[in-house]
Motif scaffolding. Structure first.
Motif, PDB file in Angstrom:
ATOM      1  N   GLU A 283      28.326  37.186  35.174  1.00 16.70           N
ATOM      2  CA  GLU A 283      28.748  35.841  35.555  1.00 16.70           C
ATOM      3  C   GLU A 283      30.267  35.712  35.488  1.00 16.70           C
ATOM      4  O   GLU A 283      30.892  35.117  36.367  1.00 16.70           O
ATOM      5  CB  GLU A 283      28.090  34.797  34.656  1.00 16.70           C
ATOM      6  CG  GLU A 283      26.596  34.662  34.880  1.00 16.70           C
ATOM      7  CD  GLU A 283      25.924  33.735  33.874  1.00 16.70           C
ATOM      8  OE1 GLU A 283      26.623  33.106  33.049  1.00 16.70           O
ATOM      9  OE2 GLU A 283      24.682  33.643  33.929  1.00 16.70           O
ATOM     10  N   PHE A 284      30.859  36.292  34.451  1.00 22.87           N
ATOM     11  CA  PHE A 284      32.314  36.235  34.314  1.00 22.87           C
ATOM     12  C   PHE A 284      32.984  37.017  35.444  1.00 22.87           C
ATOM     13  O   PHE A 284      33.963  36.564  36.028  1.00 22.87           O
ATOM     14  CB  PHE A 284      32.737  36.781  32.945  1.00 22.87           C
ATOM     15  CG  PHE A 284      34.201  36.605  32.665  1.00 22.87           C
ATOM     16  CD1 PHE A 284      34.683  35.397  32.198  1.00 22.87           C
ATOM     17  CD2 PHE A 284      35.090  37.642  32.871  1.00 22.87           C
ATOM     18  CE1 PHE A 284      36.041  35.220  31.944  1.00 22.87           C
ATOM     19  CE2 PHE A 284      36.443  37.472  32.629  1.00 22.87           C
ATOM     20  CZ  PHE A 284      36.922  36.261  32.158  1.00 22.87           C
ATOM     21  N   ASN A 285      32.428  38.192  35.760  1.00 24.24           N
ATOM     22  CA  ASN A 285      32.993  39.013  36.828  1.00 24.24           C
ATOM     23  C   ASN A 285      32.925  38.318  38.184  1.00 24.24           C
ATOM     24  O   ASN A 285      33.718  38.620  39.077  1.00 24.24           O
ATOM     25  CB  ASN A 285      32.283  40.364  36.906  1.00 24.24           C
ATOM     26  CG  ASN A 285      32.579  41.250  35.715  1.00 24.24           C
ATOM     27  OD1 ASN A 285      33.501  41.001  34.943  1.00 24.24           O
ATOM     28  ND2 ASN A 285      31.780  42.276  35.544  1.00 24.24           N
ATOM     29  N   ALA A 286      31.962  37.414  38.346  1.00 27.06           N
ATOM     30  CA  ALA A 286      31.805  36.695  39.613  1.00 27.06           C
ATOM     31  C   ALA A 286      32.786  35.525  39.742  1.00 27.06           C
ATOM     32  O   ALA A 286      32.897  34.935  40.826  1.00 27.06           O
ATOM     33  CB  ALA A 286      30.368  36.188  39.746  1.00 27.06           C
ATOM     34  N   LEU A 287      33.481  35.188  38.669  1.00 26.37           N
ATOM     35  CA  LEU A 287      34.453  34.100  38.731  1.00 26.37           C
ATOM     36  C   LEU A 287      35.608  34.494  39.648  1.00 26.37           C
ATOM     37  O   LEU A 287      35.949  35.680  39.764  1.00 26.37           O
ATOM     38  CB  LEU A 287      34.982  33.770  37.329  1.00 26.37           C
ATOM     39  CG  LEU A 287      33.992  33.118  36.383  1.00 26.37           C
ATOM     40  CD1 LEU A 287      34.581  33.050  34.976  1.00 26.37           C
ATOM     41  CD2 LEU A 287      33.596  31.738  36.864  1.00 26.37           C
ATOM     42  N   PRO A 288      36.243  33.511  40.276  1.00 31.08           N
ATOM     43  CA  PRO A 288      37.343  33.810  41.204  1.00 31.08           C
ATOM     44  C   PRO A 288      38.645  34.098  40.461  1.00 31.08           C
ATOM     45  O   PRO A 288      39.612  33.338  40.526  1.00 31.08           O
ATOM     46  CB  PRO A 288      37.431  32.534  42.046  1.00 31.08           C
ATOM     47  CG  PRO A 288      36.955  31.455  41.124  1.00 31.08           C
ATOM     48  CD  PRO A 288      35.893  32.094  40.274  1.00 31.08           C
ATOM     49  N   LEU A 289      38.656  35.207  39.754  1.00 34.48           N
ATOM     50  CA  LEU A 289      39.830  35.617  38.989  1.00 34.48           C
ATOM     51  C   LEU A 289      40.592  36.686  39.762  1.00 34.48           C
ATOM     52  O   LEU A 289      40.011  37.431  40.547  1.00 34.48           O
ATOM     53  CB  LEU A 289      39.418  36.194  37.636  1.00 34.48           C
ATOM     54  CG  LEU A 289      38.581  35.303  36.730  1.00 34.48           C
ATOM     55  CD1 LEU A 289      38.159  36.070  35.485  1.00 34.48           C
ATOM     56  CD2 LEU A 289      39.337  34.052  36.359  1.00 34.48           C
ATOM     57  N   GLY A 290      41.863  36.773  39.493  1.00 39.53           N
ATOM     58  CA  GLY A 290      42.686  37.834  40.050  1.00 39.53           C
ATOM     59  C   GLY A 290      43.437  38.512  38.927  1.00 39.53           C
ATOM     60  O   GLY A 290      43.695  37.906  37.881  1.00 39.53           O
ATOM     61  N   PHE A 291      43.764  39.778  39.125  1.00 34.99           N
ATOM     62  CA  PHE A 291      44.516  40.526  38.121  1.00 34.99           C
ATOM     63  C   PHE A 291      45.654  41.259  38.800  1.00 34.99           C
ATOM     64  O   PHE A 291      45.481  41.839  39.871  1.00 34.99           O
ATOM     65  CB  PHE A 291      43.602  41.511  37.381  1.00 34.99           C
ATOM     66  CG  PHE A 291      42.604  40.819  36.510  1.00 34.99           C
ATOM     67  CD1 PHE A 291      42.908  40.534  35.185  1.00 34.99           C
ATOM     68  CD2 PHE A 291      41.380  40.405  37.010  1.00 34.99           C
ATOM     69  CE1 PHE A 291      42.004  39.859  34.379  1.00 34.99           C
ATOM     70  CE2 PHE A 291      40.467  39.743  36.220  1.00 34.99           C
ATOM     71  CZ  PHE A 291      40.785  39.469  34.900  1.00 34.99           C
ATOM     72  N   ALA A 292      46.804  41.209  38.170  1.00 33.88           N
ATOM     73  CA  ALA A 292      47.982  41.853  38.733  1.00 33.88           C
ATOM     74  C   ALA A 292      48.840  42.394  37.595  1.00 33.88           C
ATOM     75  O   ALA A 292      49.073  41.700  36.607  1.00 33.88           O
ATOM     76  CB  ALA A 292      48.774  40.866  39.575  1.00 33.88           C
ATOM     77  N   PHE A 293      49.295  43.637  37.773  1.00 34.15           N
ATOM     78  CA  PHE A 293      50.102  44.277  36.746  1.00 34.15           C
ATOM     79  C   PHE A 293      51.439  44.742  37.309  1.00 34.15           C
ATOM     80  O   PHE A 293      52.038  45.670  36.813  1.00 34.15           O
ATOM     81  CB  PHE A 293      49.315  45.434  36.121  1.00 34.15           C
ATOM     82  CG  PHE A 293      48.002  44.975  35.552  1.00 34.15           C
ATOM     83  CD1 PHE A 293      47.951  44.320  34.334  1.00 34.15           C
ATOM     84  CD2 PHE A 293      46.833  45.146  36.262  1.00 34.15           C
ATOM     85  CE1 PHE A 293      46.753  43.856  33.817  1.00 34.15           C
ATOM     86  CE2 PHE A 293      45.617  44.697  35.755  1.00 34.15           C
ATOM     87  CZ  PHE A 293      45.579  44.053  34.536  1.00 34.15           C
ATOM     88  N   GLY A 294      51.870  44.085  38.339  1.00 36.76           N
ATOM     89  CA  GLY A 294      53.150  44.370  38.977  1.00 36.76           C
ATOM     90  C   GLY A 294      53.304  43.435  40.161  1.00 36.76           C
ATOM     91  O   GLY A 294      52.352  42.769  40.589  1.00 36.76           O
ATOM     92  N   GLN A 295      54.499  43.410  40.707  1.00 38.50           N
ATOM     93  CA  GLN A 295      54.786  42.478  41.797  1.00 38.50           C
ATOM     94  C   GLN A 295      53.942  42.762  43.038  1.00 38.50           C
ATOM     95  O   GLN A 295      53.447  41.839  43.681  1.00 38.50           O
ATOM     96  CB  GLN A 295      56.279  42.512  42.158  1.00 38.50           C
ATOM     97  CG  GLN A 295      56.695  41.375  43.057  1.00 38.50           C
ATOM     98  CD  GLN A 295      56.474  40.001  42.414  1.00 38.50           C
ATOM     99  OE1 GLN A 295      56.840  39.766  41.265  1.00 38.50           O
ATOM    100  NE2 GLN A 295      55.864  39.088  43.156  1.00 38.50           N
ATOM    101  N   LYS A 296      53.759  44.029  43.361  1.00 36.10           N
ATOM    102  CA  LYS A 296      52.975  44.376  44.547  1.00 36.10           C
ATOM    103  C   LYS A 296      51.535  43.866  44.400  1.00 36.10           C
ATOM    104  O   LYS A 296      50.991  43.255  45.323  1.00 36.10           O
ATOM    105  CB  LYS A 296      52.978  45.887  44.768  1.00 36.10           C
ATOM    106  CG  LYS A 296      52.223  46.311  45.997  1.00 36.10           C
ATOM    107  CD  LYS A 296      52.256  47.816  46.192  1.00 36.10           C
ATOM    108  CE  LYS A 296      51.409  48.177  47.412  1.00 36.10           C
ATOM    109  NZ  LYS A 296      51.184  49.595  47.515  1.00 36.10           N
ATOM    110  N   GLN A 297      50.923  44.104  43.236  1.00 42.97           N
ATOM    111  CA  GLN A 297      49.560  43.621  43.004  1.00 42.97           C
ATOM    112  C   GLN A 297      49.516  42.091  42.997  1.00 42.97           C
ATOM    113  O   GLN A 297      48.556  41.497  43.498  1.00 42.97           O
ATOM    114  CB  GLN A 297      49.011  44.163  41.685  1.00 42.97           C
ATOM    115  CG  GLN A 297      48.676  45.624  41.720  1.00 42.97           C
ATOM    116  CD  GLN A 297      48.178  46.120  40.368  1.00 42.97           C
ATOM    117  OE1 GLN A 297      48.527  45.570  39.320  1.00 42.97           O
ATOM    118  NE2 GLN A 297      47.356  47.170  40.398  1.00 42.97           N
ATOM    119  N   PHE A 298      50.537  41.476  42.437  1.00 44.04           N
ATOM    120  CA  PHE A 298      50.592  40.008  42.409  1.00 44.04           C
ATOM    121  C   PHE A 298      50.624  39.460  43.834  1.00 44.04           C
ATOM    122  O   PHE A 298      49.877  38.531  44.172  1.00 44.04           O
ATOM    123  CB  PHE A 298      51.814  39.533  41.618  1.00 44.04           C
ATOM    124  CG  PHE A 298      51.904  38.042  41.508  1.00 44.04           C
ATOM    125  CD1 PHE A 298      51.181  37.363  40.535  1.00 44.04           C
ATOM    126  CD2 PHE A 298      52.708  37.314  42.379  1.00 44.04           C
ATOM    127  CE1 PHE A 298      51.252  35.975  40.434  1.00 44.04           C
ATOM    128  CE2 PHE A 298      52.789  35.937  42.279  1.00 44.04           C
ATOM    129  CZ  PHE A 298      52.057  35.264  41.312  1.00 44.04           C
TER     130      PHE A 298
END
Length: 144
Positions: A14-29
């Motif tokens: 259920e948590f993985n299905a949430l509309p979350l984003g992850f970024a660890f640098g400007q390109k990923q952001f």
């Protein structure tokens, strides 16, 4: 599979299905923002950080809060339903102690942190204490 593990697996899905984003640098952001249809510079005020490189759009914050609160309530209800500490509570401690290598370290601090409780709380509740002691004993027996 034990009840605790089943609950945790379902809650993780259920948590993985949430509309979350992850970024660890400007390109990923930038990629994350574009994936949401947002401009990486102009729309920064439409998102908020949730820690550990995670982000969520402000419009979805309430969904995250509700999901987290429901998961916490489900865990509390399952603990409350175990009147002896021999069922769900034992399974909970056993899984988390194993996951945090209690058999090698003999240290339960990480387990208690994960479960958001203290040793004082465990010791003050007969059911928690019984389940905790049984889980510790079983793990140590398995390691010897």
């Amino acid at each position: 599979m034990n009840q605790y593990q089943e609950m945790r697996d379902r809650q993780q899905q259920e948590f993985n299905a949430l509309p979350l984003g992850f970024a660890f640098g400007q390109k990923q952001f930038n990629e994350m923002m574009r994936g949401w249809g947002l401009h990486p510079e102009r729309d920064v005020k439409k998102i908020c950080a949730i820690g550990a490189g995670g982000y969520i759009q402000k419009k979805d914050v309430e969904l995250l809060r509700q999901t987290s609160a429901r998961h916490k309530e489900e865990l509390a209800a399952a603990i409350e339903a175990d009147t002896t500490g021999d069922g769900f509570i034992f399974q909970m401690f056993y899984r988390e102690l194993k996951n945090h290598e209690y058999g090698y370290t003999g240290d339960a601090d990480d387990t208690l942190d994960t479960l958001n409780c203290t040793m004082e709380q465990v010791q003050s509740d007969q059911r928690l204490y019984r389940g905790f002691q049984q889980a510790c004993k079983k793990i140590m027996e398995e390691e010897s």
